[in-house]
Design a protein around this motif. Structure first.
Motif, PDB file in Angstrom:
ATOM      1  N   LEU A 117      -4.783   1.116   3.486  1.00  0.00           N
ATOM      2  CA  LEU A 117      -3.587   0.932   3.877  1.00  0.00           C
ATOM      3  C   LEU A 117      -3.411   1.276   5.270  1.00  0.00           C
ATOM      4  CD1 LEU A 117      -1.572   2.649   0.715  1.00  0.00           C
ATOM      5  CD2 LEU A 117      -2.320   0.056   0.961  1.00  0.00           C
ATOM      6  N   LEU A 125       2.028  -3.161   6.771  1.00  0.00           N
ATOM      7  CA  LEU A 125       2.358  -2.460   5.744  1.00  0.00           C
ATOM      8  C   LEU A 125       3.714  -2.009   5.625  1.00  0.00           C
ATOM      9  CD1 LEU A 125       1.124  -0.917   3.195  1.00  0.00           C
ATOM     10  CD2 LEU A 125       0.908   1.043   4.696  1.00  0.00           C
ATOM     11  N   ALA A 137       3.176   0.045  -0.908  1.00  0.00           N
ATOM     12  CA  ALA A 137       1.901  -0.419  -1.641  1.00  0.00           C
ATOM     13  C   ALA A 137       1.887   0.084  -2.958  1.00  0.00           C
ATOM     14  CB  ALA A 137       0.497   0.017  -1.072  1.00  0.00           C
ATOM     15  N   VAL A 159       3.715   4.671  -1.139  1.00  0.00           N
ATOM     16  CA  VAL A 159       2.513   4.340  -2.094  1.00  0.00           C
ATOM     17  C   VAL A 159       2.621   4.875  -3.451  1.00  0.00           C
ATOM     18  CG1 VAL A 159       0.907   5.992  -1.007  1.00  0.00           C
ATOM     19  CG2 VAL A 159      -0.094   4.409  -2.382  1.00  0.00           C
ATOM     20  N   TRP A 209      -4.647  -3.738  -5.988  1.00  0.00           N
ATOM     21  CA  TRP A 209      -3.331  -3.168  -5.110  1.00  0.00           C
ATOM     22  C   TRP A 209      -2.537  -4.735  -4.966  1.00  0.00           C
ATOM     23  CZ3 TRP A 209      -1.924   1.224  -3.461  1.00  0.00           C
ATOM     24  CH2 TRP A 209      -2.924   2.512  -3.762  1.00  0.00           C
ATOM     25  N   VAL A 211       0.743  -5.084  -2.393  1.00  0.00           N
ATOM     26  CA  VAL A 211       1.159  -4.692  -1.262  1.00  0.00           C
ATOM     27  C   VAL A 211       2.334  -5.589  -0.770  1.00  0.00           C
ATOM     28  CG1 VAL A 211       0.896  -4.105   1.292  1.00  0.00           C
ATOM     29  CG2 VAL A 211      -0.888  -3.480  -0.525  1.00  0.00           C
TER      30      VAL A 211
END
Length: 350
Positions: free
Chosen positions: A153, A162, A165, A211, A228, A230
């Protein structure tokens, strides 16, 4: 002549301790002052065979260790007298009890992810917060899974990609060497709390991370596997995302079309490449599996739970010692000494 090398004492010569000891021994600016433990079996005998200085971590272990033919230099207090920094690699909660002893002895120390953040007040991943650890009295190298989360990340964050996530962790059931003692079979064990502890732990390193993690223990011992999803800050290409991951020397871009289709295959490559203990120090991220749909990113990777924190621990030693002051310098030194970056040619294809 007084050595300019940082003298490192290691307490606990188990899964992590033996790997830290090997890594310290190959750093040009460090010296292994000694290893302290309480066992007298094959585990510590391996350290004796490497001629590492040995100490009894508890007086109650001294007789058994000497009866086993081990040459002891003394007690834990004696090891503290001859080292600059202590790396505690003992089982969960033992390090927490040892912390006050290190403080009383005036020694800087490093704990690992089994201990709570509050004990040191600082949790460490080199690419994320090396600078804030420089000169501190102590820090905590976070767990294997948390390390992987912050690395991956963090790479997206540095690229400005980002937003938030969400990850699902398939956690190995036990360490490989303890498989005979128990473990899951013909079932999985969902971790009952959402989020699982890794997400909040990642925020102890970088408070800005949005997250959430979920975890389930599965019947395997080789590695953890993460999936994951995101949300990106904007639409991006898959090539751009791969380039963001490739910017980290601690993320290895794997390719299934090159035969690296599963954790066991990657570990075999590590063995063939001569890595000590078959160690995958990097996050092994499948680059050809990665997909982007608009502003959504999907990817998966593996985590070698016995190896990923080793380079972080080496960098944490340098940070507490106060030299070098820059994360990039320490990371480059560590990566070179541990042979990281090879044999992953896929990074050049990012």
């Amino acid at each position: 002549m007084i050595s300019s090398k940082t003298r490192v004492g290691i307490v606990g010569y188990g899964v992590i301790g033996k790997r830290v000891a090997q890594a310290v021994a190959c750093q040009g600016d460090m010296e292994l002052a000694g290893v302290a433990d309480v066992v007298a079996d094959w585990r510590i005998q391996a350290a004796a065979a490497r001629q590492f200085p040995l100490y009894a971590a508890d007086p109650s272990a001294t007789s058994a260790m000497r009866d086993a033919g081990l040459e002891l230099r003394g007690s834990l207090d004696d090891l503290l007298d001859v080292c600059d920094i202590v790396v505690d690699c003992t089982p969960k909660r033992v390090g927490a009890r040892n912390a006050e002893r290190y403080r009383t002895a005036g020694k800087r120390f490093i704990l690992h992810g089994g201990e709570k953040h509050d004990i040191t007040g600082h949790s460490f991943v080199a690419e994320a917060n090396y600078a804030s650890a420089v000169g501190r009295d102590s820090t905590r190298v976070v767990s294997c899974n948390t390390t992987s989360i912050v690395r991956t990340l963090g790479a997206l964050k540095r690229a400005g990609l980002l937003k938030r996530a969400r990850g699902t962790l398939l956690r190995r059931a036990t360490d490989p060497w303890e498989s005979h003692l128990g473990g899951l079979m013909n079932t999985v064990h969902p971790e009952p709390s959402i989020p699982s502890h890794q997400g909040p732990d990642a925020r102890s390193v970088d408070a800005e991370l949005d997250v959430v993690t979920m975890a389930v223990a599965v019947p395997m011992t080789i590695a953890h596997v993460h999936y994951w999803t995101v949300d990106l800050t904007r639409a991006a290409t898959e090539e751009e995302v791969r380039a963001a991951f490739a910017s980290s020397s601690r993320i290895a871009l794997l390719r299934g079309d090159a035969g690296l289709v599963a954790p066991n295959v990657v570990k075999e490559l590590m063995a063939d490449s001569g890595r000590p203990h078959d160690s995958l120090y990097e996050v092994g991220l499948w680059a050809d599996m990665l997909r982007v749909q608009g502003t959504e990113l999907f990817y998966a990777y593996m985590v070698d739970n016995q190896a990923i924190v080793i380079p972080e621990t080496i960098d944490a030693i340098r940070a507490l010692a106060g030299h070098p002051a820059l994360a990039s310098e320490s990371i480059a030194m560590t990566d070179s000494a541990l042979g990281m970056g090879t044999p992953f040619a896929a990074k050049a294809k990012a």
